[in-house]
Structures are given as structure tokens and as C-alpha cells.
Enzyme design. Structure first.
Site, PDB file in Angstrom:
ATOM      1  N   VAL A  30       0.823  -1.204   0.000  1.00  0.00           N
ATOM      2  CA  VAL A  30       0.000   0.000   0.000  1.00  0.00           C
ATOM      3  C   VAL A  30       0.857   1.253   0.000  1.00  0.00           C
ATOM      4  CG1 VAL A  30      -1.718   1.329   1.288  1.00  0.00           C
ATOM      5  CG2 VAL A  30      -1.946  -1.154   1.124  1.00  0.00           C
ATOM      6  N   ALA A  45       2.638   1.700   7.554  1.00  0.00           N
ATOM      7  CA  ALA A  45       3.503   0.660   8.124  1.00  0.00           C
ATOM      8  C   ALA A  45       2.801  -0.031   9.286  1.00  0.00           C
ATOM      9  CB  ALA A  45       4.818   1.272   8.596  1.00  0.00           C
ATOM     10  N   TYR A  71      -4.267  -8.826  15.886  1.00  0.00           N
ATOM     11  CA  TYR A  71      -4.044  -7.772  14.900  1.00  0.00           C
ATOM     12  C   TYR A  71      -5.153  -6.723  14.979  1.00  0.00           C
ATOM     13  CZ  TYR A  71      -3.836  -5.554  10.274  1.00  0.00           C
ATOM     14  OH  TYR A  71      -3.791  -4.644   9.240  1.00  0.00           O
ATOM     15  N   GLY A  91      -4.909 -24.509 -12.923  1.00  0.00           N
ATOM     16  CA  GLY A  91      -6.042 -25.373 -13.172  1.00  0.00           C
ATOM     17  C   GLY A  91      -6.405 -26.271 -12.010  1.00  0.00           C
TER      18      GLY A  91
END
Length: 320
Positions: free
Chosen positions: A15, A71, A142, A191
Site C-alpha cells: 500500500v 507501516a 491484529y 487449473g
């Protein structure tokens, strides 16, 4: 080039790098890339060393007007830390606040924090998306660390007058994407039969182009200050729809098996991977109406066009 200086942290990441390239293309602002380690931005703009966990490696912010903080210690699929929350806090909370306090002391006008939809929670009921005003319900270390950072940043803003803007993206994809999204592309290109043809969930995603465009708007929009925004492409897809449209963009034929979701959930539970089943079969939708109404913003690229860009970036495809 002249104009306000914008510091972008995490500039060697997915990002952060995209944000800097966008600023370079606009040529109205002066980006300063704060990066940990090597970056492709060397020679294109000013690059300064940056380490969230080291107070001695903080950039000079004396003439910076806006900090865009991308960050972070990101969500780890196979976490090995004994105390994961402590590790996330060291980077995402303590490191972020150290930078924000330095920014406020240096006279930075606006601090844009790239948070995560995980602050809202892990999943939504089909048809009932998260919105920016929901009570936060982070469920993993997180998400908890991002929520704690958000709350502390708001307080710093109140105490110092520095304008804080928070953006919570869902899964971000585009050229250079890694992790699960890259794995799905590789499965399709090879595949590999995927048992996901009958999944009727809905998930919000955001193309890197759309996220970066919103960040760019938030640099100067007067109504962005003090607000929290959700972002997406404005179109929610089931996992089977995503795979079919991704395959079309890649120029391959998807091999999707119509396995009922209850069977996938059962199988995942038996092998101890209920988290995987949730990501594949569960819904996670976001409501971006607040973002659109306050900022006058709309996604600048459609899902299909973003996927085509991604397919073109990956080059020639194998025969299916």
C-alpha cells in the site's frame, strides 16, 4: 517540484509504495518515502530510513504537513509468537503512537492512519454490512492492536490539535498483492480444482487503486479531519463470483466444484481449520455510504477493470 511535503511510512510495502507512486504522478505534493529496507523508490523521491520499533529511527518531520501511516505488523496466518498480542502492540500501537507524538510535536497538520476492517470484527451477517459507526469488535490480536492504536490516536488529536483520519480497508488487491489473493490466482492459473463453486457468501474487497485514491482525497479534504472511513470497491462478491471473474481476467478457465458450504465447514473443522472455512465461506461486507456522503468520493475503478490490470501485470498465461 514544489508543494506540501507528505511522509508515507511503509513505503516499501504494497500500500505504501502505491501511495507514493500516486503522489509522484500527481506532482502537486512532495512525497517522502519512509521505508524499512530496500525500496524501488530510490532515485524517484526522498527516501528516509524508518523502523516502528526503534525510537532512534524516526524521520525528521519538521517541514512535513501530512503523515500517511501505512507501516504495520500485519495479520499473520501462521502466528509463531508465544504472546502475539504483545508483538502486535509493540509495532501497531507503541510504534504508531511514538510516530504520532513526534508528528504532533513537529507541527504536522494531519495524520492519516491506515487501520483495518478487523477493528469492526471478523464477519457480518449476509446483507448487514459493517459501517464506520459500529461498536468495534476486534477478535484477533491484529484487530485489537489496530483498535487500540485508533483510540490512542484520537486522544492525541484531541490533546494536540493534529487532525487524525482513520481508514479501515478490507482485503486489498492489485499488482503486487501477496498472501491469500496471490494463492487463489496461482490455483486458477494451474487449473487446480477448487471446491468453492456453490458458496453464496458476500465479501467486500478494495482495489489498490481505489484505496490510494481515497487516501489522496483524505490528504486535503476539510471534512476528513477527525473521521473514520470504511472503503471498498462498492460491489460485494461471493467467493465463487470472485474466482470466476478473476479467472476471466487471467484468461484461464476456472475449475470450480459445487461443494455445499456445510461440507466445507465440516471438513475444515475436522482438520482444525475453521478459520480457513470462515474466510472462504463467511461474509464480510462494508457500508461505504459515510465515506461517499462526507467526502463526495466514489470508487474510481470497477472490480473487473482492477482484476484485468492484475491479470495484465502477471503476463502470459499457461494453456488451460
Amino acid at each position: 517540484m514544489s508543494g506540501p511535503k507528505i511522509l508515507v511510512t511503509g513505503a516499501s510495502g504494497f500500500v505504501g509504495e502505491a501511495v507514493v507512486f500516486r503522489l509522484l504522478l500527481d506532482r502537486k505534493l512532495i512525497p517522502i518515502a519512509a521505508a524499512r529496507g530496500a525500496t524501488r523508490l530510490n532515485g524517484l523521491c526522498a527516501v528516509v530510513p524508518f523502523e516502528l520499533t526503534d525510537s532512534k529511527v524516526l524521520p525528521d518531520l519538521g517541514d512535513v504537513q501530512v503523515v500517511i501511516h501505512t507501516a504495520a505488523r500485519v495479520h499473520v496466518m501462521n502466528e509463531t509468537a508465544i504472546d502475539a498480542l504483545t508483538e502486535f502492540r509493540k509495532v501497531n500501537v507503541e510504534g504508531t503512537l511514538r510516530l504520532a507524538r513526534r508528528a504532533a510535536e513537529s507541527g504536522v497538520k494531519r495524520f492519516i492512519f491506515i487501520s483495518s476492517i478487523k477493528v469492526n470484527g471478523e464477519s457480518t451477517v449476509l446483507g448487514k454490512p459493517f459501517n464506520a459507526n459500529d461498536f468495534p469488535a476486534p477478535a484477533d490480536p491484529y484487530g485489537v492492536s489496530k483498535h487500540e492504536a485508533e483510540e490512542a490516536l484520537k486522544q492525541i488529536g484531541l490533546d494536540t490539535g493534529m487532525e487524525v483520519v482513520i481508514i479501515r480497508p478490507p482485503l486489498v488487491y492489485g499488482p503486487g498483492v501477496k498472501a491469500n489473493f496471490l494463492s487463489m490466482m496461482r490455483w486458477l492459473e494451474r487449473g487446480v480444482p477448487l471446491p468453492l463453486g456453490a458458496i453464496n457468501n458476500r465479501r467486500s474487497l478494495v482495489a489498490i487503486e481505489n484505496l490510494v485514491d481515497l487516501i489522496n482525497v483524505c490528504i486535503s479534504h476539510p471534512e476528513a479531519a477527525g473521521n473514520t472511513f470504511l472503503v471498498s470497491d462498492g460491489e460485494d462478491l461471493s467467493i465463487s463470483q470472485l474466482l470466476r471473474r478473476m479467472a476471466d481476467a487471467l484468461g484461464v478457465r476456472p475449475r470450480l466444484l459445487a461443494i455445499p458450504s456445510w461440507m466445507l465447514n465440516l471438513g475444515a473443522s475436522l482438520i482444525g481449520r475453521r478459520d480457513l472455512a470462515q474466510r472462504l465461506c463467511g461474509s464480510l461486507q462494508v457500508d461505504i455510504s459515510k465515506t461517499c456522503d462526507i467526502l463526495g468520493w466514489r470508487p474510481v475503478i470497477s472490480v473487473d477493470k482492477a482484476l484485468r490490470h492484475l491479470g495484465e501485470q502477471r503476463g502470459p498465461k499457461p494453456h488451460s
